[in-house]
Every structure is written in structure tokens, then in C-alpha cells.
Write an enzyme that holds these catalytic residues in place. Structure first.
Site, short mmCIF file in Angstrom:
data_model
loop_
_atom_site.label_atom_id
_atom_site.label_comp_id
_atom_site.label_asym_id
_atom_site.label_seq_id
_atom_site.Cartn_x
_atom_site.Cartn_y
_atom_site.Cartn_z
N ALA A 67 0.85 -1.18 -0.11
CA ALA A 67 0.04 0.14 -0.07
C ALA A 67 0.68 1.21 0.00
CB ALA A 67 -1.02 0.20 1.21
N ASP A 70 0.27 3.18 -4.97
CA ASP A 70 -0.84 3.64 -5.83
C ASP A 70 -1.98 3.99 -5.02
OD1 ASP A 70 -2.60 4.07 -7.90
OD2 ASP A 70 -2.55 2.20 -8.89
N LYS A 71 -1.72 4.91 -4.24
CA LYS A 71 -2.93 5.22 -3.02
C LYS A 71 -4.25 5.33 -3.63
CE LYS A 71 0.28 7.78 -0.09
NZ LYS A 71 0.11 7.20 1.30
N THR A 91 -3.41 3.80 1.09
CA THR A 91 -4.42 4.03 1.92
C THR A 91 -5.68 4.96 1.51
OG1 THR A 91 -3.44 3.00 3.98
CG2 THR A 91 -5.18 4.53 4.22
N ASN A 116 9.06 8.76 5.06
CA ASN A 116 7.79 9.58 4.54
C ASN A 116 6.94 9.99 5.53
OD1 ASN A 116 4.81 8.62 4.31
ND2 ASN A 116 6.29 6.64 4.34
N GLY A 119 1.09 11.37 5.43
CA GLY A 119 -0.33 11.74 5.92
C GLY A 119 -1.63 11.30 5.01
N PHE A 120 -1.33 10.12 4.43
CA PHE A 120 -2.69 9.85 3.58
C PHE A 120 -3.28 10.72 2.62
CE2 PHE A 120 -4.13 6.69 7.35
CZ PHE A 120 -3.32 5.80 7.15
N ASN A 182 -5.90 -0.23 8.01
CA ASN A 182 -4.37 -0.09 8.19
C ASN A 182 -4.65 0.93 9.71
OD1 ASN A 182 -1.93 1.50 8.54
ND2 ASN A 182 -2.21 2.63 6.75
N SER A 185 -0.03 3.28 10.27
CA SER A 185 0.68 4.35 9.97
C SER A 185 1.06 5.53 10.82
CB SER A 185 0.11 5.29 8.66
OG SER A 185 0.03 4.30 7.68
N ASN A 187 1.85 8.54 10.40
CA ASN A 187 1.73 10.19 10.05
C ASN A 187 0.27 10.69 10.16
OD1 ASN A 187 4.50 10.04 9.16
ND2 ASN A 187 3.89 8.70 7.41
N THR A 188 -0.58 9.64 10.78
CA THR A 188 -1.96 10.36 11.04
C THR A 188 -2.01 10.55 12.64
OG1 THR A 188 -2.93 9.63 9.05
CG2 THR A 188 -4.40 9.85 10.89
N LYS A 221 -3.27 -4.25 9.41
CA LYS A 221 -1.82 -3.87 9.01
C LYS A 221 -1.24 -3.23 10.40
CE LYS A 221 1.32 -1.73 5.77
NZ LYS A 221 1.61 -1.34 4.50
N ASN A 250 4.21 -1.99 8.87
CA ASN A 250 4.06 -0.74 8.26
C ASN A 250 5.52 -0.22 8.47
OD1 ASN A 250 2.99 1.97 7.29
ND2 ASN A 250 1.26 1.21 7.94
N GLY A 297 11.67 -3.85 4.12
CA GLY A 297 13.00 -4.00 3.74
C GLY A 297 13.53 -5.23 2.78
C1 LIG Z 1 6.27 6.86 0.55
C2 LIG Z 1 5.56 5.73 1.34
C3 LIG Z 1 4.04 5.86 1.72
C4 LIG Z 1 3.35 4.84 2.08
N1 LIG Z 1 2.10 4.92 2.25
C5 LIG Z 1 1.22 3.83 2.92
C6 LIG Z 1 0.04 3.92 2.84
O1 LIG Z 1 -0.62 4.80 2.42
N2 LIG Z 1 -0.68 2.72 3.61
C7 LIG Z 1 0.03 1.78 4.09
O2 LIG Z 1 -0.55 1.01 4.68
N3 LIG Z 1 1.30 1.80 4.11
C8 LIG Z 1 2.14 2.76 3.38
N4 LIG Z 1 3.54 2.48 3.53
C9 LIG Z 1 4.17 1.60 3.88
C10 LIG Z 1 4.31 0.37 2.95
O3 LIG Z 1 3.19 -0.06 2.46
C11 LIG Z 1 5.16 -0.70 3.51
O4 LIG Z 1 4.40 -1.32 4.45
C12 LIG Z 1 6.55 -0.19 4.45
O5 LIG Z 1 7.19 0.94 3.66
C13 LIG Z 1 7.66 -1.27 4.55
O6 LIG Z 1 7.94 -1.91 3.09
P1 LIG Z 1 9.29 -1.27 2.65
O7 LIG Z 1 10.36 -1.61 3.41
O8 LIG Z 1 9.17 -2.62 1.50
O9 LIG Z 1 8.88 -0.03 2.05
C14 LIG Z 1 4.38 3.68 2.71
C15 LIG Z 1 5.64 3.54 2.56
C16 LIG Z 1 6.16 4.56 2.15
C17 LIG Z 1 7.58 4.67 1.82
#
Ligand SMILES: Cc1cc2nc3c(=O)[nH]c(=O)nc-3n(C[C@H](O)[C@H](O)[C@H](O)COP(=O)(O)O)c2cc1C
Length: 336
Positions: A67, A70-71, A91, A116, A119-120, A182, A185, A187-188, A221, A250, A297
């Protein structure tokens, strides 16, 4: 050895500010999603299928789009054409919202990480439901499962969070093969409080009543920053409310691996999150029978294998995909 994306495309994208590069990429994939010939051009990245069935759904391979990339669900056919085994959009929040002030995405190439604090930012449940309806009618709905990740609108007080989630759930569930709640996150403000047993229980109970017997799988999540006591309480609530799966994890608020000079407020993702999120996957699998989707990761076949060895059924990519590009999918499936 570097792949073609790392040699030619990443330097171009990384010469732009992170959010501009993101919008540029999404705009291209959005365009590609409108035309069959463009989708065919993305298919050479696909690797041989590694099919798997879970939640009563057939997945061509166990590697999903996480997630946040492609929000707004604007490029779903393109993600499928690139070879993702499933796609999680969102999200999505009940109300459209702009997110936090820019800049709000930061690259940390030395740490193979991103921070990041978006903030949705998203178009809101109504507009996205309308978009998904049009995609269905266009005949380009993909053959792979599509998950929809929903979260709380910033303007909604935490006490009314359940109604906010229910609003999005009602509008979007018919388009989703599974729905992710979710609650993690960073950021909310207040969102992570929904991981507290009482609040999570109220939310899951209300969603459970709403989904009735024609049950769509509901996933939760979670954050990597939970103590083992908190995790146990969450698992008990999830077990008791028929949660189909847990996405772990997350982004993290633990920035201890980041030098102060390059640090920023927000959720940290990528390589520094890897071990922490794998440890959480292992802990969940040790305590509960709920299937786990691992995220955090994953940059290569080795870090993907680590998640499966910890007991994950599926994995999702975000930061690794930004750094390594679409060949990462084939690199992982070749070693599964
Ligand atoms: C720029 C950015 C935006 C993200 N936005 C969301 C989100 O809207 N909703 C959500 O559940 N996770 C969001 N995530 C978290 C990712 O889906 C993922 O769970 C997290 O980054 C850990 O995986 P990664 O280390 O492969 O990035 C975001 C991550 C990044 C880097």
C-alpha cells in the site's frame, strides 16, 4: 551487477525530488493502464508463475505491491502487467485529503531507505470507488487479486474512527478481493491508538457485522514498533474477530540507524526496517495461526527468503521496488 532500471532509469528518477519522481512514475503507469499495447510492453518483466491459493483467492505469485505506491488505484492494470501477484491500493480515507505539507518523502540512498510523512494524501473513498467502477467496465480489471487498504481521515476524531472506516468499507468492498484495515501509519495523529485492544476490537466487531456472511477477507496492518505484550493483545483480538490475515509491517518510528544529519520526521522504510519486521513476522507465526503478509526491507531474493523462512505466506514490496525496479520481482521468484 546493476540491472537496467538501476543503471538508466533510477539515476533519472533520483535526479528529481522524491515526490515528483513518484508522480511522474505513477502518471506513466496510469497512461500505460489505458492501452493494451502499452500493457503488453510491460509484460517482458513478468516471471514464470508460482501460483498460490489463500483466503479462497488464486495468486499467480506471492509477491504483492504494498500500500502507498498507488494510493488512488490509478494504475492497477500496469502493476499486474509488471508481474505483481497481487496489488494493494490505498490507503484510502473516507474523505479526500491533501496530506501533510511538502516536502514529505525523503530518500536515504546510503541506508537504502525512505522516510515519508505523507499523511494519507488521497482522492477519498467516493472518487476511488467511482474510478474502480470505471476500470471494471473498461474490461481492464486485472486477473490478480486486488486489496484495498483503508484508514482514518485526519479530520475524524479517534472516537468516531469506526464510522469513518465503515463509510469507506461500504463504498469499496465490492471492488476488493480483500480489505486491509490500516491501524499503523505513523503520520496520522492518533491512528496507532487503534491498535489498542479495546479500540481494535470495536472496529473489527463493527466491520464484522457490516461484512455479514458473504465475508470478504479482512486483514489488519500493524506497526513494527509494538512490544510483545501489545502484539499478543492484538493477536487475541484478531483471532477472536475472524481476521483473515496480518500485514507485518508498516514503517517504523525507530530512526536509531539513521545519522542525525539525514534524519527527518516520519515513517522509515527499507533496509533499516528489515530485521525488525522479520522479527515481528516470526513472533506472530509463533503465537497465532493467522496467515502473515510480510512487508519491510525486501530488496533481493535473500531478504525475501528471510520473510518466508520466518513463516510469511506472502510478501509486499515498496522501498525495494523504488531502489531496484521491476526486475526485483523476477529476481525473487527465480529463487523461490
Ligand atoms: C512513501 C510511502 C508511502 C506509504 N504509504 C502507505 C499507505 O498509504 N498505507 C500503508 O498501509 N502503508 C504505506 N506505506 C508503507 C508500505 O506499504 C510498507 O508497508 C513499508 O514501507 C515497509 O515496506 P518497505 O520497507 O518495502 O518499504 C508507505 C511507505 C512509503 C515509503
Amino acid at each position: 551487477m546493476k540491472n537496467g532500471y538501476e543503471r538508466f532509469i533510477r539515476p533519472l528518477l533520483f535526479s528529481l525530488d522524491a515526490e515528483t519522481a513518484h508522480h511522474f512514475t505513477i502518471a506513466l503507469l496510469r497512461q500505460a493502464s489505458q492501452f493494451d499495447f502499452a500493457l503488453r510492453m510491460l509484460r517482458p518483466f513478468q516471471s514464470p508463475p508460482k501460483p498460490k491459493v489463500l483466503f479462497g483467492l488464486s495468486f499467480p505469485n506471492p509477491i504483492g505491491l504494498a500500500a502507498g505506491l498507488d494510493k488512488n488505484g490509478v494504475a492497477i492494470p500496469a502493476w499486474a502487467a509488471l508481474g505483481f501477484g497481487f496489488i494493494e491500493i490505498g490507503t484510502v480515507t473516507a474523505k479526500a485529503q491533501p496530506g501533510n505539507p511538502k516536502p514529505r518523502i525523503f530518500r536515504l540512498p546510503e541506508q537504502q531507505a525512505l522516510i515519508n510523512r505523507l499523511g494519507f494524501n488521497n482522492d477519498g473513498a467516493e472518487a476511488i470507488a467511482e474510478r474502480l467502477h470505471r476500470l471494471r467496465r473498461s474490461g481492464r480489471w486485472p486477473a490478480v487479486p486486488v486489496g484495498i487498504n483503508i484508514g482514518k481521515s485526519k479530520a475524524t476524531p479517534i472516537e468516531q474512527a469506526t464510522d469513518d472506516y465503515l463509510y469507506s468499507f461500504r463504498l469499496l468492498r465490492d471492488f476488493a478481493d480483500y480489505v486491509t484495515l490500516n491501524v499503523s501509519s505513523p503520520n496520522t495523529p492518533g491512528l496507532r491508538e487503534l491498535q489498542e485492544p479495546q479500540r481494535l476490537s470495536e472496529l473489527l466487531h463493527a466491520i464484522g457485522i457490516e461484512r455479514g456472511t458473504a465475508a470478504k477477507p479482512v486483514l489488519v496492518k500493524i506497526s513494527p514498533d509494538l512490544s510483545s505484550v501489545e502484539l499478543e493483545a492484538i493477536l487475541a483480538v484478531c483471532d477472536g474477530n475472524g481476521v483473515a490475515g496480518i500485514i507485518a509491517t508498516n514503517t517504523t518510528l525507530d530512526h536509531s540507524s539513521i545519522p542525525p544529519a539525514s534524519d527527518e520526521d516520519g515513517g522509515l522504510s527499507g533496509a533499516p526496517l528489515r530485521e525488525k519486521s522479520t522479527a515481528l513476522v516470526r513472533a506472530i507465526v509463533g503465537k497465532s495461526a493467522i496467515p502473515v503478509i510480510a512487508s519491510g526491507g525486501i530488496f533481493d531474493a535473500e531478504s525475501a527468503r528471510e520473510k518466508f523462512q520466518a513463516g510469511a505466506q506472502f510478501i509486499q514490496l515498496y522501498t525495494g521496488f523504488v531502489y531496484r525496479g521491476p526486475r526485483l520481482l523476477g529476481e525473487i521468484t527465480a529463487k523461490l
